[in-house]
Scaffold this active site. Structure first.
Site, PDB file in Angstrom:
ATOM      1  N   CYS A 137       0.824  -1.098  -0.287  1.00  0.00           N
ATOM      2  CA  CYS A 137       0.189  -0.055   0.077  1.00  0.00           C
ATOM      3  C   CYS A 137       0.874   0.907   0.075  1.00  0.00           C
ATOM      4  CB  CYS A 137      -0.848   0.369   1.383  1.00  0.00           C
ATOM      5  SG  CYS A 137      -0.369  -0.329   2.415  1.00  0.00           S
ATOM      6  N   HIS A 245      -2.743   6.461   4.910  1.00  0.00           N
ATOM      7  CA  HIS A 245      -1.279   6.342   5.417  1.00  0.00           C
ATOM      8  C   HIS A 245      -0.497   7.567   4.756  1.00  0.00           C
ATOM      9  CE1 HIS A 245      -1.495   2.559   6.463  1.00  0.00           C
ATOM     10  NE2 HIS A 245      -0.452   1.628   5.002  1.00  0.00           N
TER      11      HIS A 245
END
Length: 340
Positions: A137, A245
């Protein structure tokens, strides 16, 4: 070269690991995809979930075992059930000509396995491909922003510090954070308290004192951008947020650049949204990224300490573009380009 398996849009798609955090988002992204309006869905997970019901486009569907999902002979299998499951089951699906799109780290660095961010390198997929790896990711959001700079200026070195959501660790980590905020004792996914805290630890520590999450950023960036000479160094930090994130990225280019040109290139890159007006306190944040598919870039500024360097702040929902959305976009690429 084998012929396309099917020209129809009403195809069979299995989601392996459908009860996990990423698996649930894969189902949501598939529901949203106009390309798969008529898809026949076959969710599967571990034995204890077999027979349970879930809703997909308003209809109840029963969970299958992995063996039953294999016997369905799906056109595409989206895997998000962990490395061990992928190592055991992905080849079995691939042997019967299913296109496997795997979200684990099991196959990412395989020499013959495409590691794909569709906006960058979908062309590495062929009709003979049977296992396609979904990148980490944190890598996905970073390389999407790095791509135009690498194409136009060449990247010499990248220094990245990530600030990664607890959702990247999965449901047990989310429960730990929620329990800590409520003052409730419970199982721990992390070695430390995460509420009102952060720690520089993602994945397992390696002999070189970096972590597996940090090493993924190094290896996967080089493979996706097709340049083994790019120098990448990373520090991964876990933070008590849900939405996505964040990354502070310092990029050293090979040639002099114009900062306005960098901004323009990023604005024109599919999948990127610029949020960069410091005077109005506008910059990417996990709260703004949550539930969205774009990669958000801001705090674009020159690094005056060395020639040809700049700083970026990059944020993305790690469950969507960082995992589920990227996997479904790969599946859409297979259909749109008549590979399947």
């Amino acid at each position: 070269m084998s012929a396309p398996r099917s020209n129809r849009f009403n195809m069979k798609i299995a989601v392996i690991g459908a009860t996990g955090m990423v698996g649930k988002v894969m189902l949501k992204v598939l529901e949203e995809s106009k390309l798969f309006n008529d898809v026949s869905l076959f969710p599967a997970a571990s034995g204890r979930s077999t027979g349970k019901k879930l809703l997909f486009r308003g209809k109840e569907i029963s969970m299958l075992s992995l063996e039953d999902a294999l016997h369905v002979n799906p056109d595409i299998a989206l895997f998000s059930a962990g490395t061990d499951v992928s190592i055991e089951w992905a080849p079995r699906f691939a042997e019967q000509r299913t296109f496997v799109i795997d979200n684990s780290s099991a196959w990412r660095m395989g020499a013959d396995i495409p590691l794909v961010v569709p906006e960058i390198n979908a062309s590495t997929i062929s009709r003979n491909t049977r296992i396609i790896a979904n990148p980490n990711c944190s890598t996905i959001q970073m390389v999407l922003a790095l791509l135009p700079m690498h194409v136009n200026y060449g990247i010499k070195r990248v220094v990245v510090s990530t600030y990664q959501s607890v959702t990247g660790t999965g449901a047990p980590a989310v429960r730990q954070l929620e329990n800590e905020r409520k003052g409730v004792e419970g199982a721990r996914a992390y070695p430390h308290q995460i509420d009102l805290n952060l720690f520089p630890h993602g994945g397992k520590f390696l002999e070189n004192r970096y972590t597996t999450e940090e090493q993924k950023l190094v290896d996967e960036t080089r493979k996706i951008l097709g340049d083994p000479d790019i120098k990448v160094t990373a520090t991964v930090v876990r933070v008590p947020v849900y939405g996505g994130h964040s990354e502070a990225v310092n990029v050293e280019l090979k040639k002099p650049y114009d900062i306005d040109d960098i901004r323009k290139m990023l604005e024109e890159t599919p999948g990127i949204t610029i949020l960069d007006d410091p005077g109005e306190n506008i910059y990417p944040m996990p709260l703004l990224a949550e539930g969205k598919d774009d990669v958000f870039v801001g705090r674009i500024r020159r690094d005056d300490t060395i020639p040809n360097a700049l700083n970026l702040w990059i944020v993305s929902d790690n469950l969507r573009k960082g995992a589920a959305t990227n996997a479904v976009q790969i599946a859409e690429y297979l259909v749109k380009n008549k590979i399947i």
